[in-house]
Write a protein that holds these residues in place. Structure first.
Motif, short mmCIF file in Angstrom:
data_model
loop_
_atom_site.label_atom_id
_atom_site.label_comp_id
_atom_site.label_asym_id
_atom_site.label_seq_id
_atom_site.Cartn_x
_atom_site.Cartn_y
_atom_site.Cartn_z
N PHE A 510 0.83 -1.21 0.00
CA PHE A 510 0.00 0.00 0.00
C PHE A 510 0.86 1.26 0.00
O PHE A 510 0.42 2.31 -0.47
N GLN A 511 2.08 1.17 0.54
CA GLN A 511 2.95 2.34 0.57
C GLN A 511 3.27 2.84 -0.84
O GLN A 511 3.60 4.02 -1.02
N PHE A 512 3.22 1.98 -1.86
CA PHE A 512 3.46 2.44 -3.23
C PHE A 512 2.43 3.50 -3.63
O PHE A 512 2.75 4.43 -4.38
N VAL A 549 11.98 10.05 6.38
CA VAL A 549 11.48 9.71 7.71
C VAL A 549 9.99 9.43 7.67
O VAL A 549 9.49 8.47 8.28
N VAL A 550 9.23 10.26 6.94
CA VAL A 550 7.78 10.08 6.85
C VAL A 550 7.43 8.75 6.20
O VAL A 550 6.56 8.00 6.68
N ILE A 551 8.10 8.41 5.10
CA ILE A 551 7.82 7.15 4.41
C ILE A 551 8.21 5.96 5.28
O ILE A 551 7.51 4.93 5.30
N THR A 552 9.30 6.08 6.04
CA THR A 552 9.69 5.01 6.95
C THR A 552 8.65 4.82 8.04
O THR A 552 8.30 3.68 8.39
N LEU A 553 8.14 5.92 8.58
CA LEU A 553 7.07 5.81 9.58
C LEU A 553 5.83 5.16 8.99
O LEU A 553 5.18 4.34 9.64
N GLY A 554 5.50 5.54 7.74
CA GLY A 554 4.35 4.92 7.09
C GLY A 554 4.52 3.43 6.93
O GLY A 554 3.58 2.65 7.15
N MET A 555 5.72 2.99 6.56
CA MET A 555 5.98 1.56 6.40
C MET A 555 5.88 0.83 7.74
O MET A 555 5.24 -0.23 7.85
N CYS A 556 6.48 1.40 8.78
CA CYS A 556 6.43 0.76 10.10
C CYS A 556 5.00 0.72 10.62
O CYS A 556 4.60 -0.27 11.27
N VAL A 558 2.32 0.39 8.90
CA VAL A 558 1.55 -0.63 8.19
C VAL A 558 1.95 -2.03 8.65
O VAL A 558 1.11 -2.90 8.86
N LEU A 559 3.26 -2.25 8.83
CA LEU A 559 3.75 -3.60 9.11
C LEU A 559 3.73 -3.93 10.61
O LEU A 559 3.54 -5.10 10.98
N TYR A 560 3.93 -2.93 11.48
CA TYR A 560 4.05 -3.19 12.90
C TYR A 560 3.06 -2.36 13.70
O TYR A 560 3.41 -1.76 14.72
N ILE A 561 1.82 -2.30 13.23
CA ILE A 561 0.82 -1.48 13.89
C ILE A 561 0.49 -2.05 15.27
O ILE A 561 0.30 -3.24 15.45
N SER A 562 0.46 -1.16 16.27
CA SER A 562 0.11 -1.55 17.63
C SER A 562 -0.16 -0.29 18.43
O SER A 562 0.15 0.83 18.00
N THR A 563 -0.70 -0.47 19.63
CA THR A 563 -0.96 0.68 20.49
C THR A 563 0.34 1.36 20.91
O THR A 563 0.44 2.59 20.97
N GLY A 564 1.36 0.55 21.18
CA GLY A 564 2.66 1.12 21.55
C GLY A 564 3.25 1.97 20.45
O GLY A 564 3.84 3.03 20.72
N PHE A 565 3.08 1.52 19.20
CA PHE A 565 3.59 2.31 18.08
C PHE A 565 2.84 3.64 17.98
O PHE A 565 3.45 4.69 17.72
N TYR A 566 1.53 3.60 18.17
CA TYR A 566 0.74 4.84 18.12
C TYR A 566 1.18 5.82 19.20
O TYR A 566 1.29 7.02 18.97
N VAL A 567 1.42 5.32 20.41
CA VAL A 567 1.86 6.20 21.50
C VAL A 567 3.21 6.83 21.17
O VAL A 567 3.42 8.04 21.34
N ALA A 568 4.15 6.01 20.67
CA ALA A 568 5.47 6.54 20.30
C ALA A 568 5.35 7.56 19.18
O ALA A 568 6.02 8.62 19.22
N PHE A 569 4.50 7.29 18.20
CA PHE A 569 4.34 8.23 17.11
C PHE A 569 3.70 9.53 17.59
O PHE A 569 4.08 10.62 17.13
N GLY A 647 -6.75 1.68 12.23
CA GLY A 647 -5.97 0.59 11.67
C GLY A 647 -5.22 0.96 10.41
O GLY A 647 -4.20 0.35 10.09
N ASP A 648 -5.70 1.97 9.71
CA ASP A 648 -5.08 2.39 8.45
C ASP A 648 -4.10 3.52 8.75
O ASP A 648 -4.42 4.70 8.60
N PHE A 649 -2.90 3.17 9.19
CA PHE A 649 -1.94 4.20 9.61
C PHE A 649 -1.46 5.03 8.43
O PHE A 649 -1.19 6.24 8.58
#
Length: 763
Positions: A510-512, A549-556, A558-569, A647-649
């Motif tokens: 989806f990142q494409f 950095v933005v594209i890397t965050l988008g990839m992470c 999508v692949l590693y979505i979690s509550t912890g990732f949302y808090v860090a972001f 869910g759709d980061f």
């Protein structure tokens, strides 16, 4: 999977060898006694089996029998899991076996005492008119007398006709399959599936051959297959299935394959019954393909014609004769400079520190009148800024080449894997509006991205024409056309990458589809800011580093979505907002080193000494208003992402960038109106067109036809038929309208900067 396939091939070989022997000789060699019963179709029989005999049920052909297959229904309340009844249906060149009761290994609560199997038709030629041959069913059990019932019925609705819906029920113990033949007038058709519940089921489309793989553990061995909950579909083509095809329906023992997680052993056999309705409707012809494709090309050709008409109209206005009038709007007479500096800096039109360095020598002879233009007020040389601006384009072109080549290779591999394996769950298509062309399974969604490509080229041509015109002018806002070229090239690449994504849309790629949308949003913000601050804009390397950095965050995300990732972001997002707010408020002159810390202390002390009423009074009120509004909106987005846990980061990240772009552009227009700048007719028209097209595009984007963040089966519940030319669906229309919207938005930016003016009186 390979070991299982080898096992089934070996079993088929042994079965064929056994069936090649005389059936009666096989029974004679059995240790148990053989009892024959001659049975008729459509009659229910009650028998008793035991470990001393083998029952042989013979079903002979009759004059009333047809070429339809037989469906065998067996039931027993006396058989147990330890000693089940074993059934074997012997046909010409094939053997079908099952047991009663049937225990589902993956769900201990599912024990079926009523099991149905449909025998494969004996014919393999669609022109065959032969009647059904006799077949035998042997029944055995390793227990004492056990009662059971059996019934053989001819499936009179076995053949599916075009445009005629068929309803039936299916369960893990009652799989169903039907036959379909393409009429002479039809080259392709769309198979539509509907159900009233979300029980997980698989649909398999297999070539017309025996055996038919109609069990959960062998369904994926051949043909095309997909998982379905409440709705689904598949495109059938005569090219792929020149003879008849089998449409096989199998309910899974649990919903893990459809929901993505197994919910334990809850439920009962009654909960796994699924009522299904299938219908095959004709697909469009290649002539309809050409009409739909040509209509889009004509629509965008009209936009090219309209752009040429605007160019002719602008030329007839004799812009050269108006330059002298615009000169007074962009240049002013200066005798005293001090009063103008603070006001100009307040609106962010140019940097007061930079302007004072250019005009400090002019303030000495107060009676002297000097003509000053915006080019003269820039601290950095215009040619230097032009070369810096061109770096954006060269960086974008380099990134586009190295990014797109592996993407193209990957999606072509996806397409080959899809065609070779038949796994329709690999790609998230709208199967009810998926138009196949050649090797492309979803050609219409690839083709609809042509709007981004054509309008990107058109915008580049417009920028080139205006760039050639501006070279002759020494007045007006310094344009730095490198950023405009970057916008056009990014719009072009968005079409390329979005088309690649739609080769096989899924969770992994989806990142494409969004990478260049991030670039377009950030470059647009930089260009608007650059128009008013030509000397302090971010360099191309910094901008594309931020994009990385933005594209890397988008990839992470999508692949590693979690509550912890949302808090860090969210923490990272807050820090970025505060840092950028300080940079924007102090015009890029704010740092955390010791010298600037001393300056901040001096500012605070001077505020305290100036009086209580100045404690909280900002030095730049308009800029402070923008930053407060921007931070409030960003914190609202942070809260929504944190508490609603979207869910759709990737879309959430894009919404953040677009919201900030909208906020800054709105502030940009509002400040123009407050300061008395005249908004001319042409940018006003572009504004209205952009708003209308964005509103329409948003409607079709909201009514989506797939959802890659769900499982493939759940995504199919969003599938919808085509709505335009029987070729394009809602997402295709979103492609067209969003391309038009971005084009008008870019024309907005270039025309506001080029034609809007402010009368500057330096006195």
């Amino acid at each position: 999977m390979r070991n299982v396939l080898v096992y089934y091939v070996f079993l088929s070989f042994i079965s064929t060898a056994v069936l090649s022997l005389n059936f009666e000789s096989v029974l004679k060699n059995s240790e148990n006694a053989t009892v024959f019963h001659y049975c008729e179709f459509n009659k229910l029989y009650n028998f008793q089996a035991n470990n001393a005999t083998v029952l042989v049920l013979v079903f002979n052909k009759t004059e009333n029998s047809t070429i339809y297959p037989a469906r065998i229904t067996t039931s027993s309340d006396a058989a147990t899991e330890e000693n089940p009844l074993l059934f074997a249906a012997w046909q010409k060149s094939q053997l079908t076996t099952w047991e009663v009761p049937r225990l589902v290994p993956s769900n201990k609560n599912l024990l079926y005492r009523n099991v149905t199997r449909t025998l494969c038709p004996h014919y393999v030629n669609i022109n065959s008119t032969a009647h059904m041959d006799s077949f035998f069913i042997t029944v055995s059990i390793d227990a004492s007398n056990t009662d059971f019932t059996i019934q053989a019925q001819l499936v009179d609705d076995f053949v599916v006709d075009v445009g005629r819906p068929i309803s039936f029920t299916v369960s893990p113990a009652h799989s169903q399959f039907y036959s379909f033949t393409f009429p002479d007038y039809l080259s392709s058709g769309v198979l539509r599936i509907k159900s009233d519940n979300s029980v997980c089921m698989s649909l398999s489309v297999q070539n017309f051959s025996c055996p038919v793989y109609d069990q959960e553990n062998n369904l994926k061995f051949t043909g095309y297959w997909e998982t379905i909950t409440k709705s689904g579909g598949m495109l059938l083509t005569k090219e792929a299935f020149p003879l008849r095809v089998f449409l096989v329906f199998v309910v899974h023992s649990n919903d893990g394959d459809c929901s993505g997680h197994i919910e334990g052993n809850s439920g009962s056999p009654a909960d796994r019954i699924k009522r299904v309705e299938l219908e095959i409707i004709p697909s469009i012809t290649y002539q309809d393909y050409l009409i739909a494709m040509a209509a889009v090309l004509i629509a965008f050709a009209l936009m090219y014609i309209g752009a040429f008409g605007v160019f002719v109209w602008a030329h007839k206005r004799k812009e050269r004769n108006e330059l002298s009038e615009e000169y007074d709007s962009f240049c002013g007479e200066a005798s005293v400079v001090t009063q103008t500096l603070s006001g100009a800096d307040e609106v962010g039109f140019f940097n007061s520190d930079q302007l004072s360095s250019n005009t400090s020598t002019l303030a000495r002879p107060r009676e002297r009148i000097i003509k000053l233009c915006l080019n003269d007020l820039a601290k950095v040389n215009h040619d230097v800024m032009r070369r810096r601006s061109n770096l954006y384009l060269w960086n974008l072109m380099t990134i586009a080449i190295f990014y797109s080549l592996p993407v193209v290779q990957l999606v072509l591999t996806y397409q080959k894997v899809l065609n070779s394996t038949g796994n329709q769950d690999l790609c998230y298509y709208n199967f009810l509006c998926s138009r196949k062309l050649g090797q492309f399974s979803d050609f219409n969604h690839i083709y609809s991205n042509i709007g981004y490509i054509l309008l990107g080229i058109l915008f580049l041509l417009i920028v080139y024409r205006r760039h050639a015109t501006e070279k002759k002018k020494a007045t007006g806002i310094p344009q730095h056309y490198g950023l405009y070229y970057t916008l056009g090239a990014a719009l072009f690449m968005e079409g390329i990458l979005s088309g690649c994504y739609h080769f096989c849309p899924n969770h992994s790629n989806f990142q494409f589809d969004t990478s260049f949308m991030y670039i377009l949003a950030i470059i647009s913000i930089l260009k608007i800011y650059h128009s008013r601050h030509p000397d302090i804009n971010a360099s191309a390397y910094t901008a594309f580093g931020l994009l990385a950095v933005v594209i890397t965050l988008g990839m992470c995300g999508v692949l590693y979505i979690s509550t912890g990732f949302y808090v860090a972001f969210c923490i990272f997002h807050v820090c970025i907002c505060l840092f950028l707010s300080a940079q924007i408020y102090y015009m890029g002159q704010w740092n955390l080193d010791s010298s600037h810390s001393q300056n901040i202390k001096k500012i605070i002390i001077s505020k305290i000494r100036s009086g209580r009423e100045n404690y909280c009074r900002p030095e730049y009120p308009s800029r402070m208003a923008l930053l407060v509004l921007g931070n409030v909106c960003n914190w609202a987005l942070i809260a929504s992402g944190l508490f609603f846990h979207m869910g759709d980061f990737a879309t959430y990240l894009l919404a953040i960038l677009l919201s900030n772009l909208l906020i800054y552009f709105s502030f940009y227009i509002i400040m123009k109106l407050i300061l008395g700048e005249k908004i001319l007719f042409q940018p006003l028209i572009y504004t209205v067109l952009a708003l209308i097209s964005w509103a329409a595009a948003g409607y079709f984007f909201y009514h989506k036809t797939i959802s890659w963040k769900l499982t493939p089966a759940q995504s199919r519940t969003f599938n919808r038929p085509c709505v335009l030319f029987d070729f394009y669906d809602n997402h295709d229309i979103w492609h067209f309208l969003s391309a038009v919207s971005m084009f008008f938005s870019f024309m907005n930016v270039i025309d506001f900067n080029r034609e809007s003016g402010v009368k500057i009186e330096l006195a």
